[in-house]
Design a protein around this motif. Sequence first.
Motif, PDB file in Angstrom:
ATOM      1  N   LEU A   1      82.108  70.666  37.057  1.00  0.00           N
ATOM      2  CA  LEU A   1      80.843  70.095  36.585  1.00  0.00           C
ATOM      3  C   LEU A   1      81.033  69.625  35.153  1.00  0.00           C
ATOM      4  O   LEU A   1      81.401  70.414  34.282  1.00  0.00           O
ATOM      5  CB  LEU A   1      79.730  71.131  36.665  1.00  0.00           C
ATOM      6  N   LYS A   2      80.776  68.331  34.908  1.00  0.00           N
ATOM      7  CA  LYS A   2      80.950  67.750  33.574  1.00  0.00           C
ATOM      8  C   LYS A   2      79.621  67.258  33.034  1.00  0.00           C
ATOM      9  O   LYS A   2      78.826  66.657  33.755  1.00  0.00           O
ATOM     10  CB  LYS A   2      81.931  66.571  33.624  1.00  0.00           C
ATOM     11  N   SER A   3      79.389  67.505  31.749  1.00  0.00           N
ATOM     12  CA  SER A   3      78.194  66.984  31.092  1.00  0.00           C
ATOM     13  C   SER A   3      78.348  67.163  29.582  1.00  0.00           C
ATOM     14  O   SER A   3      79.412  67.561  29.093  1.00  0.00           O
ATOM     15  CB  SER A   3      76.930  67.694  31.590  1.00  0.00           C
ATOM     16  N   THR A   4      77.262  66.880  28.867  1.00  0.00           N
ATOM     17  CA  THR A   4      77.200  67.139  27.432  1.00  0.00           C
ATOM     18  C   THR A   4      76.138  68.196  27.196  1.00  0.00           C
ATOM     19  O   THR A   4      74.991  68.032  27.623  1.00  0.00           O
ATOM     20  CB  THR A   4      76.854  65.862  26.651  1.00  0.00           C
ATOM     21  N   VAL A   5      76.533  69.292  26.561  1.00  0.00           N
ATOM     22  CA  VAL A   5      75.617  70.412  26.312  1.00  0.00           C
ATOM     23  C   VAL A   5      75.536  70.645  24.818  1.00  0.00           C
ATOM     24  O   VAL A   5      76.556  70.864  24.149  1.00  0.00           O
ATOM     25  CB  VAL A   5      76.099  71.686  27.035  1.00  0.00           C
TER      26      VAL A   5
ATOM     27  N   VAL B   1      80.321  82.049  32.371  1.00  0.00           N
ATOM     28  CA  VAL B   1      79.546  80.953  32.951  1.00  0.00           C
ATOM     29  C   VAL B   1      79.081  81.317  34.357  1.00  0.00           C
ATOM     30  O   VAL B   1      79.836  81.881  35.146  1.00  0.00           O
ATOM     31  CB  VAL B   1      80.381  79.661  33.031  1.00  0.00           C
ATOM     32  N   THR B   2      77.840  80.969  34.649  1.00  0.00           N
ATOM     33  CA  THR B   2      77.296  81.185  35.984  1.00  0.00           C
ATOM     34  C   THR B   2      76.632  79.906  36.470  1.00  0.00           C
ATOM     35  O   THR B   2      75.839  79.294  35.747  1.00  0.00           O
ATOM     36  CB  THR B   2      76.238  82.309  35.989  1.00  0.00           C
TER      37      THR B   2
ATOM     38  N   PHE C   1      69.561  71.009  41.637  1.00  0.00           N
ATOM     39  CA  PHE C   1      70.772  71.076  42.452  1.00  0.00           C
ATOM     40  C   PHE C   1      71.472  72.405  42.229  1.00  0.00           C
ATOM     41  O   PHE C   1      71.947  73.048  43.151  1.00  0.00           O
ATOM     42  CB  PHE C   1      71.700  69.909  42.095  1.00  0.00           C
ATOM     43  N   THR C   2      71.531  72.823  40.965  1.00  0.00           N
ATOM     44  CA  THR C   2      72.057  74.136  40.594  1.00  0.00           C
ATOM     45  C   THR C   2      71.518  74.456  39.205  1.00  0.00           C
ATOM     46  O   THR C   2      70.754  73.686  38.632  1.00  0.00           O
ATOM     47  CB  THR C   2      73.595  74.169  40.623  1.00  0.00           C
ATOM     48  N   THR C   3      71.890  75.586  38.656  1.00  0.00           N
ATOM     49  CA  THR C   3      71.564  75.934  37.273  1.00  0.00           C
ATOM     50  C   THR C   3      72.844  76.345  36.557  1.00  0.00           C
ATOM     51  O   THR C   3      73.823  76.761  37.194  1.00  0.00           O
ATOM     52  CB  THR C   3      70.553  77.093  37.195  1.00  0.00           C
ATOM     53  N   VAL C   4      72.832  76.209  35.241  1.00  0.00           N
ATOM     54  CA  VAL C   4      73.985  76.594  34.421  1.00  0.00           C
ATOM     55  C   VAL C   4      73.548  77.605  33.372  1.00  0.00           C
ATOM     56  O   VAL C   4      72.548  77.397  32.682  1.00  0.00           O
ATOM     57  CB  VAL C   4      74.607  75.376  33.715  1.00  0.00           C
TER      58      VAL C   4
ATOM     59  N   ASN D   1      71.039  78.993  27.581  1.00  0.00           N
ATOM     60  CA  ASN D   1      70.135  79.702  28.480  1.00  0.00           C
ATOM     61  C   ASN D   1      70.096  78.974  29.820  1.00  0.00           C
ATOM     62  O   ASN D   1      70.431  77.785  29.906  1.00  0.00           O
ATOM     63  CB  ASN D   1      68.731  79.777  27.885  1.00  0.00           C
ATOM     64  N   THR D   2      69.689  79.660  30.859  1.00  0.00           N
ATOM     65  CA  THR D   2      69.684  79.074  32.199  1.00  0.00           C
ATOM     66  C   THR D   2      68.977  77.722  32.194  1.00  0.00           C
ATOM     67  O   THR D   2      67.798  77.611  31.856  1.00  0.00           O
ATOM     68  CB  THR D   2      69.001  80.021  33.196  1.00  0.00           C
ATOM     69  N   THR D   3      69.733  76.682  32.538  1.00  0.00           N
ATOM     70  CA  THR D   3      69.245  75.300  32.492  1.00  0.00           C
ATOM     71  C   THR D   3      69.496  74.629  33.831  1.00  0.00           C
ATOM     72  O   THR D   3      70.559  74.784  34.430  1.00  0.00           O
ATOM     73  CB  THR D   3      69.959  74.500  31.384  1.00  0.00           C
ATOM     74  N   GLU D   4      68.525  73.848  34.295  1.00  0.00           N
ATOM     75  CA  GLU D   4      68.647  73.209  35.597  1.00  0.00           C
ATOM     76  C   GLU D   4      69.517  71.955  35.549  1.00  0.00           C
ATOM     77  O   GLU D   4      69.476  71.185  34.584  1.00  0.00           O
ATOM     78  CB  GLU D   4      67.263  72.823  36.128  1.00  0.00           C
TER      79      GLU D   4
END
Length: 237
Positions: free
Chosen positions: A59-63, A108-109, A139-142, A157-160
Amino acid sequence: MFKVRMILFVLLSAIGLLATSAVASARTGPVWHVNGVKLAAGETRLIRGENFAGSLVKLKSTVLGTAVTIYCSAAKIEGKLIGGNPGKDEETIEYSSCSVEGAAGCEVTLGRTKASTELGYESSTSSQIVEVYNAAGAFTTVTIKKRSGETCLLTLNTTEVRLLKEDKYDVACVDTHQEVEEYSGLYMCVEPALSLVELGGQSVAVGMEIGGQPATLTADLLFKMLTEELKFGAYKE
């Protein structure tokens, strides 16, 4: 008056022929086949799945302004094929053994994915079959947090992980062995991710985001029948 009527008749006939031709040329399917028979509307078959041996769900993104790549070395799928035209599916995916690239001190979860899927094509000009995911909600949470006794410079924190604005579907995965019945099927969520696919003769947008930033998921997902004597595959008709 007669000439006018004849002209109108010819025009209406031409329009009718064009409409009939468009309907005739529109692609149907794809559909599921099981043990040599097309899976009929209303029929279902149970499946289970996992990521392909040695592959990673990525999973790739900008956090928080930082480019992030999350790896999960294990993913398990439970679901069912649903007959009809097009063929559909319902799946639940569980991720485990996840980490952030270059951040060993972070834990990571990824949350469970619960989605419906639909068979389509890679594009209006391609015959490549794809399976397209549509999650109800996220779709999931991170979640990213510090491992006990270690240092983690990136916490979340848990983010969708949700649909990208105005898109209709989350992820599209390519059928790597289409129109062949086997005990298992390998579907690859490719990189770069597919952003436009054809479903039911219409082009639809595919994409996800985390906190407003585009996100992509890649994986090799290997589906198997729960009953081993059943062979299945996605076919164009």
